[in-house]
Scaffold this motif. Sequence first.
Motif, PDB file in Angstrom:
ATOM      1  N   ALA A 178       2.754   6.979 -12.839  1.00  0.00           N
ATOM      2  CA  ALA A 178       3.614   7.931 -13.558  1.00  0.00           C
ATOM      3  C   ALA A 178       4.579   7.212 -14.500  1.00  0.00           C
ATOM      4  CB  ALA A 178       4.392   8.791 -12.562  1.00  0.00           C
ATOM      5  N   GLY A 179       4.085   6.162 -15.160  1.00  0.00           N
ATOM      6  CA  GLY A 179       4.908   5.436 -16.117  1.00  0.00           C
ATOM      7  C   GLY A 179       5.636   4.239 -15.547  1.00  0.00           C
ATOM      8  N   ALA A 180       5.581   4.004 -14.221  1.00  0.00           N
ATOM      9  CA  ALA A 180       6.249   2.848 -13.623  1.00  0.00           C
ATOM     10  C   ALA A 180       5.599   1.565 -14.104  1.00  0.00           C
ATOM     11  CB  ALA A 180       6.182   2.934 -12.102  1.00  0.00           C
ATOM     12  N   TRP A 181       6.404   0.521 -14.199  1.00  0.00           N
ATOM     13  CA  TRP A 181       5.897  -0.772 -14.668  1.00  0.00           C
ATOM     14  C   TRP A 181       5.396  -1.659 -13.538  1.00  0.00           C
ATOM     15  CZ3 TRP A 181      10.615  -2.230 -18.250  1.00  0.00           C
ATOM     16  CH2 TRP A 181      10.631  -1.350 -19.353  1.00  0.00           C
ATOM     17  N   ARG A 182       5.941  -1.477 -12.310  1.00  0.00           N
ATOM     18  CA  ARG A 182       5.604  -2.326 -11.168  1.00  0.00           C
ATOM     19  C   ARG A 182       5.288  -1.446  -9.963  1.00  0.00           C
ATOM     20  NH1 ARG A 182       7.506  -7.505 -11.528  1.00  0.00           N
ATOM     21  NH2 ARG A 182       5.793  -7.871 -10.044  1.00  0.00           N
ATOM     22  N   LEU A 183       4.452  -1.935  -9.070  1.00  0.00           N
ATOM     23  CA  LEU A 183       4.077  -1.163  -7.892  1.00  0.00           C
ATOM     24  C   LEU A 183       5.294  -0.848  -7.031  1.00  0.00           C
ATOM     25  CD1 LEU A 183       1.979   0.134  -6.065  1.00  0.00           C
ATOM     26  CD2 LEU A 183       1.457  -2.130  -5.127  1.00  0.00           C
ATOM     27  N   ARG A 184       6.242  -1.781  -6.929  1.00  0.00           N
ATOM     28  CA  ARG A 184       7.417  -1.535  -6.093  1.00  0.00           C
ATOM     29  C   ARG A 184       8.292  -0.400  -6.625  1.00  0.00           C
ATOM     30  NH1 ARG A 184       8.866  -6.698  -8.417  1.00  0.00           N
ATOM     31  NH2 ARG A 184      10.544  -6.485  -9.963  1.00  0.00           N
ATOM     32  N   GLU A 185       8.105  -0.013  -7.886  1.00  0.00           N
ATOM     33  CA  GLU A 185       8.881   1.081  -8.457  1.00  0.00           C
ATOM     34  C   GLU A 185       8.311   2.453  -8.099  1.00  0.00           C
ATOM     35  OE1 GLU A 185      10.158  -1.387 -12.524  1.00  0.00           O
ATOM     36  OE2 GLU A 185       8.823   0.358 -12.637  1.00  0.00           O
ATOM     37  N   VAL A 186       7.100   2.479  -7.578  1.00  0.00           N
ATOM     38  CA  VAL A 186       6.425   3.741  -7.270  1.00  0.00           C
ATOM     39  C   VAL A 186       6.821   4.196  -5.866  1.00  0.00           C
ATOM     40  CG1 VAL A 186       4.204   4.908  -7.030  1.00  0.00           C
ATOM     41  CG2 VAL A 186       4.489   3.099  -8.735  1.00  0.00           C
ATOM     42  N   ALA A 187       7.326   5.398  -5.734  1.00  0.00           N
ATOM     43  CA  ALA A 187       7.682   5.927  -4.423  1.00  0.00           C
ATOM     44  C   ALA A 187       6.442   5.978  -3.531  1.00  0.00           C
ATOM     45  CB  ALA A 187       8.291   7.321  -4.569  1.00  0.00           C
ATOM     46  N   ASN A 188       6.534   5.349  -2.360  1.00  0.00           N
ATOM     47  CA  ASN A 188       5.405   5.277  -1.429  1.00  0.00           C
ATOM     48  C   ASN A 188       4.162   4.684  -2.086  1.00  0.00           C
ATOM     49  OD1 ASN A 188       6.865   6.622   0.707  1.00  0.00           O
ATOM     50  ND2 ASN A 188       6.565   8.530  -0.444  1.00  0.00           N
ATOM     51  N   GLY A 189       4.412   3.760  -3.034  1.00  0.00           N
ATOM     52  CA  GLY A 189       3.299   3.197  -3.797  1.00  0.00           C
ATOM     53  C   GLY A 189       2.337   2.392  -2.952  1.00  0.00           C
ATOM     54  N   VAL A 190       2.854   1.559  -2.042  1.00  0.00           N
ATOM     55  CA  VAL A 190       1.965   0.745  -1.210  1.00  0.00           C
ATOM     56  C   VAL A 190       1.098   1.637  -0.333  1.00  0.00           C
ATOM     57  CG1 VAL A 190       1.898  -0.917   0.680  1.00  0.00           C
ATOM     58  CG2 VAL A 190       3.440  -1.287  -1.249  1.00  0.00           C
ATOM     59  N   ALA A 191       1.705   2.635   0.302  1.00  0.00           N
ATOM     60  CA  ALA A 191       0.935   3.557   1.141  1.00  0.00           C
ATOM     61  C   ALA A 191      -0.109   4.303   0.319  1.00  0.00           C
ATOM     62  CB  ALA A 191       1.877   4.546   1.825  1.00  0.00           C
ATOM     63  N   GLY A 192       0.268   4.673  -0.911  1.00  0.00           N
ATOM     64  CA  GLY A 192      -0.675   5.379  -1.773  1.00  0.00           C
ATOM     65  C   GLY A 192      -1.853   4.521  -2.165  1.00  0.00           C
ATOM     66  N   VAL A 193      -1.611   3.252  -2.463  1.00  0.00           N
ATOM     67  CA  VAL A 193      -2.706   2.351  -2.821  1.00  0.00           C
ATOM     68  C   VAL A 193      -3.607   2.111  -1.609  1.00  0.00           C
ATOM     69  CG1 VAL A 193      -3.271  -0.025  -3.479  1.00  0.00           C
ATOM     70  CG2 VAL A 193      -1.513   1.227  -4.728  1.00  0.00           C
ATOM     71  N   ILE A 194      -3.002   1.930  -0.435  1.00  0.00           N
ATOM     72  CA  ILE A 194      -3.802   1.741   0.777  1.00  0.00           C
ATOM     73  C   ILE A 194      -4.685   2.962   1.025  1.00  0.00           C
ATOM     74  CG2 ILE A 194      -3.658   1.571   3.291  1.00  0.00           C
ATOM     75  CD1 ILE A 194      -1.221  -0.245   2.915  1.00  0.00           C
ATOM     76  N   ASP A 195      -4.125   4.133   0.840  1.00  0.00           N
ATOM     77  CA  ASP A 195      -4.910   5.362   1.007  1.00  0.00           C
ATOM     78  C   ASP A 195      -6.041   5.419  -0.004  1.00  0.00           C
ATOM     79  OD1 ASP A 195      -5.194   8.076   2.267  1.00  0.00           O
ATOM     80  OD2 ASP A 195      -4.848   8.702   0.191  1.00  0.00           O
ATOM     81  N   HIS A 196      -5.764   5.018  -1.245  1.00  0.00           N
ATOM     82  CA  HIS A 196      -6.792   4.986  -2.290  1.00  0.00           C
ATOM     83  C   HIS A 196      -7.931   4.034  -1.912  1.00  0.00           C
ATOM     84  CE1 HIS A 196      -8.453   4.838  -6.420  1.00  0.00           C
ATOM     85  NE2 HIS A 196      -8.575   3.543  -6.193  1.00  0.00           N
ATOM     86  N   LEU A 197      -7.587   2.922  -1.292  1.00  0.00           N
ATOM     87  CA  LEU A 197      -8.600   1.934  -0.919  1.00  0.00           C
ATOM     88  C   LEU A 197      -9.402   2.367   0.306  1.00  0.00           C
ATOM     89  CD1 LEU A 197      -6.502  -1.345  -1.331  1.00  0.00           C
ATOM     90  CD2 LEU A 197      -8.260  -0.482  -2.889  1.00  0.00           C
ATOM     91  N   GLY A 198      -8.835   3.233   1.118  1.00  0.00           N
ATOM     92  CA  GLY A 198      -9.520   3.646   2.335  1.00  0.00           C
ATOM     93  C   GLY A 198      -9.565   2.559   3.387  1.00  0.00           C
ATOM     94  N   LEU A 199      -8.568   1.671   3.374  1.00  0.00           N
ATOM     95  CA  LEU A 199      -8.510   0.574   4.338  1.00  0.00           C
ATOM     96  C   LEU A 199      -7.341   0.788   5.297  1.00  0.00           C
ATOM     97  CD1 LEU A 199      -9.098  -2.397   1.857  1.00  0.00           C
ATOM     98  CD2 LEU A 199     -10.778  -1.331   3.378  1.00  0.00           C
TER      99      LEU A 199
END
Length: 373
Positions: free
Chosen positions: A194-215
């Motif tokens: 949503a326009g963020a420059w870094r993953l740490r700027e994304v709310a619940n970004g790490v959890a969202g990426v993990i969910d996307h990966l299915g791991l």
Amino acid sequence: MTREVPDSCPGVLRLHQAADGPLARIRVPGGRVEPAQLQALAEAATELGDGNIELTSRGNLQLRQVRDAGELTRRLEAAGLLPSHSHERVRNIVASPLAGRVGGLLDVHPLVPLLDNGLQGVARLAELPGRVLFTLDDGRGDISGLGGDIGVHAVGADEFALVLAGGDSGIRISAADAVDIMLAAAHGFLDLSAGAWRLREVANGVAGVIDHLGLSPSAEPLAFAAAQAPPIGWLAQDDGLVSLGAGVRLGSLPARLAEFLAAIERSLFVTPWRSLVIPDLAEGVAEQVVRVLAPMGLIFDANSPWLLVSACAGQPGCAKSLTDVRADVAAAVESGRVTEREHWSGCARHCGRPRGQVTDVTATTDGYRVDRL
């Protein structure tokens, strides 16, 4: 965090208009630079820039005061330093510079071209912000502490921890799957950013990426810390050859010195600590390199006070700076006043500040303010 403006990180095709003229940033994935490429950069710095090659905190390179952007583009393309116009700013990959040569659990350098080619091979990944950083750590912990966005950290001879937003996700993956999973994580970041420059700027970004990966996490997360010192001096390789770690004063490499480095006819690595690693040298050659290049300004002494200091661009390169920071820090080093790790800044933004324990020396309208941690 939603950014109101797009990432403006410079490249070769998008120059930054610094106070002292246009600045070009050249991505060198994994920090690897071939001799012919270094020679081409030295010539470009002399003929098109201010005569120096700047080393960045991501192991990339910069030229200041670029006088002919078109000619610079032509030269860098010919040298293989600009393989993609669409993806040039997203090729931010740092890797343990000594991997496969001195210690470490797994040589991560073969992953660099695979990841780089994977990034360039997908049109959508050109949309990544130029600030997104991919990290490849061979297990010694020098790179994972840099706070990258997507990376891997070796935990065995064929196993990696998946690193997201600078932390161990607890997920373990095989070396064979590492590049594909990092690329999939990059897609996940784009889905969430949503326009963020870094993953740490994304709310619940790490959890969202993990969910996307299915791991799923399967291990207790490792803790990472920023490296406090670059590899400097005589570094005995596991194969009996020698790597030389060389410091560069304030990360600014004179073009003439770069030409001498190119003449060694070895690939070298630019580190994220604004230093160099010259690998695969016979002992006699390494001794000759030190004899010739130390008097020219390369630092092979791990106790040099120059290795304790870093600085922003300062005047005249930055219009926001209140003073010529680099001249001031040089005077401090040469007078023997530097005894601890310091970062000198021309304003309160603290651009270029390294991670970890460091004393801030900040210019104000009333002189410098010193803030010790």
